[in-house]
Write a protein that holds these residues in place. Structure first.
Motif, PDB file in Angstrom:
ATOM      1  N   THR A  77       0.893  -1.115  -0.110  1.00  0.00           N
ATOM      2  CA  THR A  77       0.013  -0.057  -0.136  1.00  0.00           C
ATOM      3  C   THR A  77       0.967   1.228   0.119  1.00  0.00           C
ATOM      4  O   THR A  77       0.660   2.424  -0.531  1.00  0.00           O
ATOM      5  CB  THR A  77      -0.859   0.239   1.224  1.00  0.00           C
ATOM      6  OG1 THR A  77      -1.780  -1.194   1.049  1.00  0.00           O
ATOM      7  CG2 THR A  77      -1.618   1.355   1.344  1.00  0.00           C
ATOM      8  N   ALA A  78       1.977   1.159   0.765  1.00  0.00           N
ATOM      9  CA  ALA A  78       2.885   2.440   0.797  1.00  0.00           C
ATOM     10  C   ALA A  78       3.459   2.774  -0.744  1.00  0.00           C
ATOM     11  O   ALA A  78       3.461   3.750  -1.020  1.00  0.00           O
ATOM     12  CB  ALA A  78       3.981   2.299   1.975  1.00  0.00           C
ATOM     13  N   ALA A  79       3.678   1.620  -1.279  1.00  0.00           N
ATOM     14  CA  ALA A  79       4.416   1.880  -2.620  1.00  0.00           C
ATOM     15  C   ALA A  79       3.407   2.197  -3.771  1.00  0.00           C
ATOM     16  O   ALA A  79       3.448   3.276  -4.578  1.00  0.00           O
ATOM     17  CB  ALA A  79       5.230   0.504  -3.246  1.00  0.00           C
ATOM     18  N   ALA A  80       1.965   1.953  -3.589  1.00  0.00           N
ATOM     19  CA  ALA A  80       1.040   2.385  -4.433  1.00  0.00           C
ATOM     20  C   ALA A  80       0.763   3.787  -4.062  1.00  0.00           C
ATOM     21  O   ALA A  80       0.574   4.654  -4.965  1.00  0.00           O
ATOM     22  CB  ALA A  80      -0.267   1.540  -4.149  1.00  0.00           C
ATOM     23  N   ARG A  81       0.773   4.332  -2.741  1.00  0.00           N
ATOM     24  CA  ARG A  81       0.524   5.802  -2.519  1.00  0.00           C
ATOM     25  C   ARG A  81       1.671   6.627  -3.223  1.00  0.00           C
ATOM     26  O   ARG A  81       1.464   7.706  -3.745  1.00  0.00           O
ATOM     27  CB  ARG A  81       0.448   5.879  -0.892  1.00  0.00           C
ATOM     28  CG  ARG A  81      -0.685   5.376  -0.234  1.00  0.00           C
ATOM     29  CD  ARG A  81      -0.655   5.781   1.106  1.00  0.00           C
ATOM     30  NE  ARG A  81      -2.073   5.457   1.673  1.00  0.00           N
ATOM     31  CZ  ARG A  81      -2.396   5.289   3.040  1.00  0.00           C
ATOM     32  NH1 ARG A  81      -1.369   5.551   3.824  1.00  0.00           N
ATOM     33  NH2 ARG A  81      -3.504   5.040   3.527  1.00  0.00           N
ATOM     34  N   MET A  82       2.943   5.941  -2.814  1.00  0.00           N
ATOM     35  CA  MET A  82       4.205   6.896  -3.218  1.00  0.00           C
ATOM     36  C   MET A  82       3.895   6.734  -4.979  1.00  0.00           C
ATOM     37  O   MET A  82       4.598   7.905  -5.469  1.00  0.00           O
ATOM     38  CB  MET A  82       5.345   6.203  -2.972  1.00  0.00           C
ATOM     39  CG  MET A  82       5.692   6.226  -1.522  1.00  0.00           C
ATOM     40  SD  MET A  82       6.974   5.107  -1.021  1.00  0.00           S
ATOM     41  CE  MET A  82       8.343   5.964  -1.966  1.00  0.00           C
ATOM     42  N   ALA A  83       3.323   6.197  -5.539  1.00  0.00           N
ATOM     43  CA  ALA A  83       3.266   6.096  -6.984  1.00  0.00           C
ATOM     44  C   ALA A  83       2.097   6.777  -7.517  1.00  0.00           C
ATOM     45  O   ALA A  83       1.625   6.820  -8.675  1.00  0.00           O
ATOM     46  CB  ALA A  83       3.064   4.333  -7.488  1.00  0.00           C
ATOM     47  N   GLN A  85      -1.227   5.730  -6.803  1.00  0.00           N
ATOM     48  CA  GLN A  85      -2.346   5.121  -7.296  1.00  0.00           C
ATOM     49  C   GLN A  85      -3.395   4.970  -6.161  1.00  0.00           C
ATOM     50  O   GLN A  85      -4.335   4.777  -6.457  1.00  0.00           O
ATOM     51  CB  GLN A  85      -1.799   3.732  -7.521  1.00  0.00           C
ATOM     52  CG  GLN A  85      -0.798   3.547  -8.687  1.00  0.00           C
ATOM     53  CD  GLN A  85      -0.247   2.098  -8.725  1.00  0.00           C
ATOM     54  OE1 GLN A  85      -0.442   1.359  -8.090  1.00  0.00           O
ATOM     55  NE2 GLN A  85       0.518   1.838  -9.859  1.00  0.00           N
ATOM     56  N   VAL A  86      -3.006   5.334  -4.955  1.00  0.00           N
ATOM     57  CA  VAL A  86      -3.948   5.293  -3.795  1.00  0.00           C
ATOM     58  C   VAL A  86      -3.916   6.949  -3.229  1.00  0.00           C
ATOM     59  O   VAL A  86      -2.625   7.270  -2.883  1.00  0.00           O
ATOM     60  CB  VAL A  86      -3.647   4.315  -2.660  1.00  0.00           C
ATOM     61  CG1 VAL A  86      -4.470   4.400  -1.596  1.00  0.00           C
ATOM     62  CG2 VAL A  86      -3.480   2.758  -3.334  1.00  0.00           C
ATOM     63  N   ARG A  87      -5.127   7.302  -3.279  1.00  0.00           N
ATOM     64  CA  ARG A  87      -5.237   8.933  -2.651  1.00  0.00           C
ATOM     65  C   ARG A  87      -4.882   8.778  -1.188  1.00  0.00           C
ATOM     66  O   ARG A  87      -5.471   7.956  -0.434  1.00  0.00           O
ATOM     67  CB  ARG A  87      -6.528   9.400  -2.836  1.00  0.00           C
ATOM     68  CG  ARG A  87      -6.741  10.929  -2.439  1.00  0.00           C
ATOM     69  CD  ARG A  87      -7.876  11.325  -2.753  1.00  0.00           C
ATOM     70  NE  ARG A  87      -8.539  11.502  -1.289  1.00  0.00           N
ATOM     71  CZ  ARG A  87      -9.929  11.515  -1.028  1.00  0.00           C
ATOM     72  NH1 ARG A  87     -10.820  11.401  -1.870  1.00  0.00           N
ATOM     73  NH2 ARG A  87     -10.241  11.496   0.262  1.00  0.00           N
ATOM     74  N   GLN A  88      -4.211   9.506  -0.680  1.00  0.00           N
ATOM     75  CA  GLN A  88      -3.583   9.773   0.967  1.00  0.00           C
ATOM     76  C   GLN A  88      -4.697  10.873   1.397  1.00  0.00           C
ATOM     77  O   GLN A  88      -5.235  11.637   0.871  1.00  0.00           O
ATOM     78  CB  GLN A  88      -2.380  10.249   1.120  1.00  0.00           C
ATOM     79  CG  GLN A  88      -1.326   8.986   0.510  1.00  0.00           C
ATOM     80  CD  GLN A  88       0.205   9.728   1.027  1.00  0.00           C
ATOM     81  OE1 GLN A  88       0.330  10.931   1.194  1.00  0.00           O
ATOM     82  NE2 GLN A  88       0.872   8.771   1.262  1.00  0.00           N
ATOM     83  N   ARG A  89      -5.054  10.582   2.619  1.00  0.00           N
ATOM     84  CA  ARG A  89      -5.948  11.787   3.398  1.00  0.00           C
ATOM     85  C   ARG A  89      -5.008  12.852   3.840  1.00  0.00           C
ATOM     86  O   ARG A  89      -3.999  13.027   4.059  1.00  0.00           O
ATOM     87  CB  ARG A  89      -6.538  10.814   4.680  1.00  0.00           C
ATOM     88  CG  ARG A  89      -7.559   9.951   4.112  1.00  0.00           C
ATOM     89  CD  ARG A  89      -8.166   9.256   5.342  1.00  0.00           C
ATOM     90  NE  ARG A  89      -9.437   9.421   5.188  1.00  0.00           N
ATOM     91  CZ  ARG A  89     -10.364   9.304   6.088  1.00  0.00           C
ATOM     92  NH1 ARG A  89     -10.182   9.351   7.382  1.00  0.00           N
ATOM     93  NH2 ARG A  89     -11.660   9.338   5.709  1.00  0.00           N
TER      94      ARG A  89
END
Length: 89
Positions: A77-83, A85-89
């Motif tokens: 999940t951390a890698a997806a956020r960095m890329a 792909q996943v919206r952070q709050r």
């Protein structure tokens, strides 16, 4: 009208944007409720506080593989956020 569940989506129900968002919100709410119930159960000394979370994950086919390391699961999940792909709050 089709009832929105992971099973109907898997079965090929055609969903519009609104229906996908409703389903996503419902899935998120169920997982969040299970996590909160697990924390409350642990604080009360429940013999299996992860039962709530395990049940929700199993329903979605998302139980981690045997021997999975927590840090590795979190890293995905951390890698997806960095890329982005996943919206952070």
């Amino acid at each position: 009208m089709t009832t929105l569940t992971p099973a109907t989506v898997t079965a090929g129900a055609v969903l519009g944007e609104r229906e996908r968002l409703v389903l996503l919100a419902a899935e998120h709410a169920a997982l969040l409720a299970a996590a909160r119930a697990g924390v409350a159960a642990a604080e009360l000394g429940h013999p299996d506080p992860l039962a709530f979370i395990r049940h929700e994950l199993a329903e979605r086919g998302q139980l981690p593989p045997a021997g999975a390391r927590p840090v590795e699961l979190l890293a995905v999940t951390a890698a997806a956020r960095m890329a982005g792909q996943v919206r952070q709050r």
